[in-house]
Design a protein around this motif. Structure first.
Motif, mmCIF file in Angstrom:
data_model
loop_
_atom_site.group_PDB
_atom_site.id
_atom_site.type_symbol
_atom_site.label_atom_id
_atom_site.label_comp_id
_atom_site.label_asym_id
_atom_site.label_seq_id
_atom_site.Cartn_x
_atom_site.Cartn_y
_atom_site.Cartn_z
ATOM 1 N N PHE A 167 0.879 -1.167 0.000
ATOM 2 C CA PHE A 167 0.000 0.000 0.000
ATOM 3 C C PHE A 167 0.921 1.224 0.000
ATOM 4 O O PHE A 167 1.696 1.408 0.935
ATOM 5 C CB PHE A 167 -0.890 0.020 1.241
ATOM 6 C CG PHE A 167 -1.928 -1.064 1.256
ATOM 7 C CD1 PHE A 167 -3.148 -0.891 0.626
ATOM 8 C CD2 PHE A 167 -1.681 -2.269 1.905
ATOM 9 C CE1 PHE A 167 -4.113 -1.897 0.631
ATOM 10 C CE2 PHE A 167 -2.641 -3.274 1.923
ATOM 11 C CZ PHE A 167 -3.850 -3.086 1.285
ATOM 12 N N THR A 168 0.841 2.031 -1.054
ATOM 13 C CA THR A 168 1.810 3.104 -1.214
ATOM 14 C C THR A 168 1.285 4.494 -0.861
ATOM 15 O O THR A 168 2.040 5.462 -0.936
ATOM 16 C CB THR A 168 2.354 3.132 -2.658
ATOM 17 O OG1 THR A 168 1.273 3.360 -3.563
ATOM 18 C CG2 THR A 168 3.067 1.837 -2.986
ATOM 19 N N LEU A 177 3.575 6.560 -4.369
ATOM 20 C CA LEU A 177 3.686 6.049 -5.740
ATOM 21 C C LEU A 177 2.306 5.769 -6.315
ATOM 22 O O LEU A 177 1.470 5.151 -5.662
ATOM 23 C CB LEU A 177 4.505 4.750 -5.745
ATOM 24 C CG LEU A 177 4.703 4.055 -7.084
ATOM 25 C CD1 LEU A 177 5.560 4.909 -8.017
ATOM 26 C CD2 LEU A 177 5.342 2.687 -6.874
ATOM 27 N N PHE A 178 2.096 6.237 -7.553
ATOM 28 C CA PHE A 178 0.871 6.000 -8.309
ATOM 29 C C PHE A 178 1.228 5.334 -9.621
ATOM 30 O O PHE A 178 2.394 5.330 -10.027
ATOM 31 C CB PHE A 178 0.146 7.314 -8.626
ATOM 32 C CG PHE A 178 -0.237 8.126 -7.430
ATOM 33 C CD1 PHE A 178 -1.088 7.618 -6.472
ATOM 34 C CD2 PHE A 178 0.240 9.414 -7.271
ATOM 35 C CE1 PHE A 178 -1.462 8.374 -5.380
ATOM 36 C CE2 PHE A 178 -0.126 10.179 -6.181
ATOM 37 C CZ PHE A 178 -0.984 9.658 -5.232
ATOM 38 N N LEU A 179 0.229 4.836 -10.314
ATOM 39 C CA LEU A 179 0.433 4.319 -11.659
ATOM 40 C C LEU A 179 1.009 5.433 -12.525
ATOM 41 O O LEU A 179 0.360 6.451 -12.762
ATOM 42 C CB LEU A 179 -0.886 3.822 -12.260
ATOM 43 C CG LEU A 179 -0.858 3.390 -13.726
ATOM 44 C CD1 LEU A 179 0.043 2.180 -13.927
ATOM 45 C CD2 LEU A 179 -2.266 3.076 -14.210
ATOM 46 N N VAL A 181 0.952 -3.040 -6.344
ATOM 47 C CA VAL A 181 0.975 -1.702 -5.753
ATOM 48 C C VAL A 181 -0.453 -1.186 -5.677
ATOM 49 O O VAL A 181 -1.132 -1.068 -6.694
ATOM 50 C CB VAL A 181 1.847 -0.746 -6.601
ATOM 51 C CG1 VAL A 181 1.742 0.686 -6.093
ATOM 52 C CG2 VAL A 181 3.295 -1.214 -6.626
ATOM 53 N N LEU A 182 -0.902 -0.891 -4.458
ATOM 54 C CA LEU A 182 -2.216 -0.296 -4.238
ATOM 55 C C LEU A 182 -2.005 1.122 -3.708
ATOM 56 O O LEU A 182 -1.707 1.320 -2.540
ATOM 57 C CB LEU A 182 -3.035 -1.138 -3.259
ATOM 58 C CG LEU A 182 -3.341 -2.562 -3.724
ATOM 59 C CD1 LEU A 182 -4.035 -3.345 -2.626
ATOM 60 C CD2 LEU A 182 -4.188 -2.546 -4.982
ATOM 61 N N PRO A 183 -2.118 2.113 -4.602
ATOM 62 C CA PRO A 183 -1.877 3.493 -4.183
ATOM 63 C C PRO A 183 -3.077 4.101 -3.457
ATOM 64 O O PRO A 183 -4.168 3.536 -3.453
ATOM 65 C CB PRO A 183 -1.625 4.217 -5.512
ATOM 66 C CG PRO A 183 -2.334 3.399 -6.525
ATOM 67 C CD PRO A 183 -2.356 1.987 -6.023
ATOM 68 N N GLY A 184 -2.851 5.253 -2.878
ATOM 69 C CA GLY A 184 -3.917 5.961 -2.186
ATOM 70 C C GLY A 184 -4.990 6.486 -3.117
ATOM 71 O O GLY A 184 -6.109 6.749 -2.695
ATOM 72 N N HIS A 185 -4.658 6.653 -4.386
ATOM 73 C CA HIS A 185 -5.602 7.132 -5.399
ATOM 74 C C HIS A 185 -5.317 6.382 -6.693
ATOM 75 O O HIS A 185 -4.178 6.073 -6.999
ATOM 76 C CB HIS A 185 -5.427 8.628 -5.692
ATOM 77 C CG HIS A 185 -5.356 9.490 -4.489
ATOM 78 N ND1 HIS A 185 -6.468 10.012 -3.880
ATOM 79 C CD2 HIS A 185 -4.303 9.941 -3.774
ATOM 80 C CE1 HIS A 185 -6.101 10.739 -2.851
ATOM 81 N NE2 HIS A 185 -4.790 10.712 -2.758
ATOM 82 N N GLY A 186 -6.339 6.151 -7.466
ATOM 83 C CA GLY A 186 -6.149 5.610 -8.804
ATOM 84 C C GLY A 186 -5.990 4.104 -8.854
ATOM 85 O O GLY A 186 -6.085 3.412 -7.843
#
Length: 147
Positions: free
Chosen positions: A86-87, A91-93, A125-130
Motif C-alpha cells: 500500500f503506497t 507512488l501512483f500508476l 501496488v495499491l496506491p492511495g488514489h487511482g
C-alpha cells in the motif's frame, strides 16, 4: 480526510508515522487553506509507527517503510508474503505524490522511491488514489523510477 468516515463505519483509528502526527492534528486548518473542509470529527490517532515496525491485522502482517517526500511522515506498508504494498501518496500508476504541500520535498520523495528497486517485480501496488499497478511495471514505465 476520510478518517472520520472510516472510524464511524468500522471503528478503526488512524495509524501513521510519528512525523505526520502534528499534520494530522492540524488537518482541519490545512484543509481550509486549500478551500476544503473535513466533515465529521477526526478520530484520535490509534498508533504511531516508525520505519521497520510491523502492523498486523487478522492474518496479515505489513512492514512499515518510511518514505518521506509527499509529507514528512509518508509511509508504505509492504507484505513480502502477499507480494503487496500500500503506497498511499508515495507512488501512483505512472506518477508519484505531490510534494508542494507543507512538509513535502521532491528531493526526499525521489530518495524514497529507490526502495522500490529492492522489491520483487510482481509486487502489487495499491496506491492511495487511482488504479493498482505492479512494481515491475513502474520500474519500466514510471519516469520517476529507475533501476
Amino acid at each position: 480526510m476520510g478518517c472520520g468516515f472510516v472510524y464511524d463505519a468500522y471503528g478503526l483509528q488512524p495509524i501513521l508515522h510519528e512525523r505526520d502526527a502534528e499534520t494530522y492534528k492540524n488537518a482541519g486548518k490545512l484543509a481550509m487553506e486549500f478551500g476544503m473542509t473535513i466533515e465529521g470529527n477526526m478520530p484520535a490517532i490509534g498508533r504511531l509507527v516508525n520505519d521497520d515496525e510491523e502492523v498486523t491485522f487478522g492474518n496479515h502482517t505489513f512492514k512499515v517503510i518510511h518514505t518521506p517526500g509527499h509529507s514528512k511522515g509518508s509511509v508504505v506498508y509492504y507484505s513480502a508474503e502477499e507480494a503487496l504494498t500500500f503506497t498511499g501518496d508515495t507512488l501512483f500508476l505512472g506518477s508519484i505524490g505531490r510534494t508542494d504541500l507543507p512538509g513535502g520535498s521532491m528531493f526526499q520523495i525521489i530518495q524514497s522511491l529507490r526502495m522500490f528497486t529492492q522489491l520483487p517485480d510482481n509486487t502489487k501496488v495499491l496506491p492511495g488514489h487511482g488504479p493498482e499497478t505492479q512494481v515491475g511495471y513502474e520500474l519500466a514505465h514510471n519516469p520517476y523510477l529507475d533501476r
